[in-house]
Design a protein around this motif. Structure first.
Motif, short mmCIF file in Angstrom:
data_model
loop_
_atom_site.label_atom_id
_atom_site.label_comp_id
_atom_site.label_asym_id
_atom_site.label_seq_id
_atom_site.Cartn_x
_atom_site.Cartn_y
_atom_site.Cartn_z
N LEU A 1 0.83 -1.20 0.00
CA LEU A 1 0.00 0.00 0.00
C LEU A 1 0.87 1.25 0.00
O LEU A 1 0.61 2.21 -0.73
N GLY A 2 1.92 1.24 0.81
CA GLY A 2 2.85 2.36 0.83
C GLY A 2 3.52 2.55 -0.52
O GLY A 2 3.67 3.67 -1.01
N PHE A 3 3.93 1.43 -1.13
CA PHE A 3 4.58 1.49 -2.45
C PHE A 3 3.65 2.10 -3.49
O PHE A 3 4.04 3.00 -4.24
N HIS A 4 2.41 1.59 -3.56
CA HIS A 4 1.46 2.09 -4.56
C HIS A 4 1.12 3.56 -4.32
O HIS A 4 0.97 4.34 -5.27
N THR A 5 1.01 3.95 -3.05
CA THR A 5 0.70 5.35 -2.73
C THR A 5 1.83 6.26 -3.18
O THR A 5 1.59 7.31 -3.81
N ILE A 6 3.05 5.89 -2.86
CA ILE A 6 4.21 6.70 -3.22
C ILE A 6 4.37 6.77 -4.74
O ILE A 6 4.58 7.86 -5.32
N LEU A 7 4.25 5.62 -5.41
CA LEU A 7 4.43 5.61 -6.87
C LEU A 7 3.32 6.38 -7.57
O LEU A 7 3.58 7.19 -8.47
N THR B 1 -6.25 5.16 -8.35
CA THR B 1 -7.63 4.67 -8.23
C THR B 1 -7.68 3.16 -8.11
O THR B 1 -8.39 2.62 -7.25
N PHE B 2 -6.93 2.46 -8.95
CA PHE B 2 -7.05 1.01 -9.03
C PHE B 2 -6.13 0.26 -8.08
O PHE B 2 -6.39 -0.91 -7.77
N THR B 3 -5.05 0.90 -7.62
CA THR B 3 -4.14 0.19 -6.70
C THR B 3 -4.30 0.63 -5.25
O THR B 3 -3.90 -0.09 -4.34
N VAL B 4 -4.87 1.81 -5.03
CA VAL B 4 -5.06 2.31 -3.66
C VAL B 4 -6.55 2.45 -3.40
O VAL B 4 -7.19 1.57 -2.86
N SER B 5 -7.14 3.58 -3.78
CA SER B 5 -8.59 3.76 -3.69
C SER B 5 -8.96 5.06 -4.39
O SER B 5 -8.10 5.84 -4.81
N TRP B 6 -10.26 5.29 -4.47
CA TRP B 6 -10.73 6.47 -5.20
C TRP B 6 -10.43 7.78 -4.47
O TRP B 6 -10.18 8.80 -5.10
N LEU B 7 -10.41 7.78 -3.13
CA LEU B 7 -10.26 9.03 -2.39
C LEU B 7 -8.88 9.67 -2.60
O LEU B 7 -8.80 10.87 -2.89
N PRO B 8 -7.78 8.93 -2.46
CA PRO B 8 -6.48 9.55 -2.77
C PRO B 8 -6.40 10.06 -4.20
O PRO B 8 -5.78 11.11 -4.46
N ALA B 9 -7.02 9.35 -5.13
CA ALA B 9 -7.01 9.79 -6.53
C ALA B 9 -7.77 11.10 -6.70
O ALA B 9 -7.34 12.00 -7.43
N VAL B 10 -8.90 11.23 -6.01
CA VAL B 10 -9.68 12.46 -6.08
C VAL B 10 -8.89 13.64 -5.50
O VAL B 10 -8.87 14.74 -6.06
N ILE B 11 -8.22 13.40 -4.38
CA ILE B 11 -7.41 14.46 -3.77
C ILE B 11 -6.26 14.85 -4.68
O ILE B 11 -5.94 16.04 -4.85
N ALA B 12 -5.63 13.86 -5.31
CA ALA B 12 -4.53 14.14 -6.24
C ALA B 12 -5.04 14.93 -7.45
O ALA B 12 -4.37 15.86 -7.92
N ALA B 13 -6.23 14.59 -7.94
CA ALA B 13 -6.81 15.34 -9.07
C ALA B 13 -7.13 16.77 -8.65
O ALA B 13 -6.90 17.72 -9.41
N PHE B 14 -7.65 16.93 -7.45
CA PHE B 14 -7.96 18.26 -6.93
C PHE B 14 -6.68 19.10 -6.79
O PHE B 14 -6.65 20.28 -7.12
N ILE C 1 -3.28 12.90 0.66
CA ILE C 1 -3.29 11.74 -0.25
C ILE C 1 -2.81 10.50 0.50
O ILE C 1 -3.44 9.44 0.47
N GLY C 2 -1.68 10.66 1.20
CA GLY C 2 -1.15 9.54 1.96
C GLY C 2 -2.07 9.12 3.10
O GLY C 2 -2.29 7.92 3.33
N TRP C 3 -2.58 10.10 3.81
CA TRP C 3 -3.45 9.80 4.96
C TRP C 3 -4.69 9.03 4.51
O TRP C 3 -5.06 8.01 5.11
N SER C 4 -5.34 9.51 3.46
CA SER C 4 -6.56 8.85 2.98
C SER C 4 -6.26 7.48 2.39
O SER C 4 -7.11 6.58 2.44
N ALA C 5 -5.05 7.30 1.84
CA ALA C 5 -4.67 5.99 1.33
C ALA C 5 -4.61 4.96 2.45
O ALA C 5 -5.00 3.81 2.29
N ALA C 6 -4.11 5.39 3.61
CA ALA C 6 -3.94 4.47 4.74
C ALA C 6 -5.22 4.26 5.53
O ALA C 6 -5.44 3.19 6.08
#
Length: 296
Positions: free
Chosen positions: A51-57, A115-128, A161-166
């Motif tokens: 999860l950490g790897f996918h979030t960072i990458l 979106t596909f390796t972590v979840s939709w929320l970090p992706a939405v924050i990254a898009a924002f 992004i990291g917080w919501s991923a975890a």
């Protein structure tokens, strides 16, 4: 013959290097690490490796795309400023069109990856974050000092992004880490903008408030002073321990002293001291968070 072969072989390698440079890899790495720290603290030190790897990458790919897109957007200004004339687009090493396609491919690939390796929320924050960076911060740079205040938002969102991923959600402690990162950026960016003020004047960038060095110094001191209560918040919320608290207060006090001395006589030399202190300050805080996150 050998010379002509070398000449034929160099352009592809040079173009790859130009694409790599377009992403501002140093900034990308730091942003990705910041997201990783946010995920680690949010997980209370029990972050799963993958999860950490996918979030960072994913954060890194998205950030690379946003930064590359910004260079495409600001290509005309970059041709004028001495500091940026050598960048890939103004130097002619990349065409604007290829830079645009490359940056958009990276940006959307990063968002899909999150979106596909972590979840939709970090992706939405990254898009924002990318949206604010491109649609608010960049156009405001030539209009208002508000650009600097707005630009701190995408710079701090990697923590969320990291917080919501975890955690799968946004929580007060996550916003506390966001606040720390946001406030740190203000003296950091103001110091850099003061040192580059002549370059910025050439293209009409308004990244520093009106009023000269005294006003800029006041803004630096205000933001750094606000860090003192803010860095305590992870402790109050029960996420970090006494070693983090002691180190964070000590580092913030030192940072504040540097900004106070600079504010008394704002020159390029004193602004550089603030900038250098800022480069040390936030990594120290990230290290303290990693070292002293309270595990449940």
């Amino acid at each position: 013959m050998e010379s002509s072969i070398t000449t034929m072989q160099n352009p592809p390698a040079s173009k790859l290097a130009a694409f790599y440079e377009l992403t501002k890899p140093g900034i990308v790495l730091y942003v990705a690490i910041t997201a990783g720290v946010g995920a680690f603290v949010g997980s209370r030190g029990s972050l799963q490796l993958w999860l950490g790897f996918h979030t960072i990458l994913g954060t890194g790919i998205t950030t690379a795309g946003a930064l590359a897109l910004n260079q495409y957007t600001e290509r005309d200004a970059d041709r004028v400023m001495k500091r940026t004339r050598g960048r890939p687009i103004p130097s002619g090493r990349l065409s604007p069109q290829s830079a645009l396609y490359f940056s958009l491919a990276l940006l959307f690939s990063g968002l899909m990856y999150l979106t596909f390796t972590v979840s939709w929320l970090p992706a939405v924050i990254a898009a924002f974050s990318a949206l604010i960076y491109e649609a608010v911060y960049t156009p405001l740079k030539s209009r208002s000092y508000g650009a600097t205040l707005a630009g701190g938002v995408p710079g701090a969102l990697p923590m969320l992004i990291g917080w919501s991923a975890a955690t799968g959600m946004l929580e007060p402690a996550g916003f506390a880490l966001f606040g720390i990162t946001y406030l740190w950026q203000l003296p950091h960016v103001l110091a850099l903008a003061w040192m580059l003020r002549e370059d910025y004047r050439l293209v009409g960038f308004k990244l520093i408030p009106r009023g000269g060095g005294r006003i800029i110094g006041m803004h630096m001191v205000t933001a750094t002073a606000a860090l003192l209560p803010t860095v305590v918040s992870p402790n109050i919320l029960g996420y970090t321990g006494v070693w983090y608290l002691a180190g964070a207060l000590l580092a913030t006090t030192y940072f504040l002293v540097v900004t106070i001395f600079a504010a008394r006589n704002m020159t390029s030399a004193t602004a550089r001291k603030v900038f250098q202190a800022s480069l040390l300050y936030h990594p120290i805080l990230l290290g303290l968070m990693l070292f002293d996150t309270i595990r449940l």
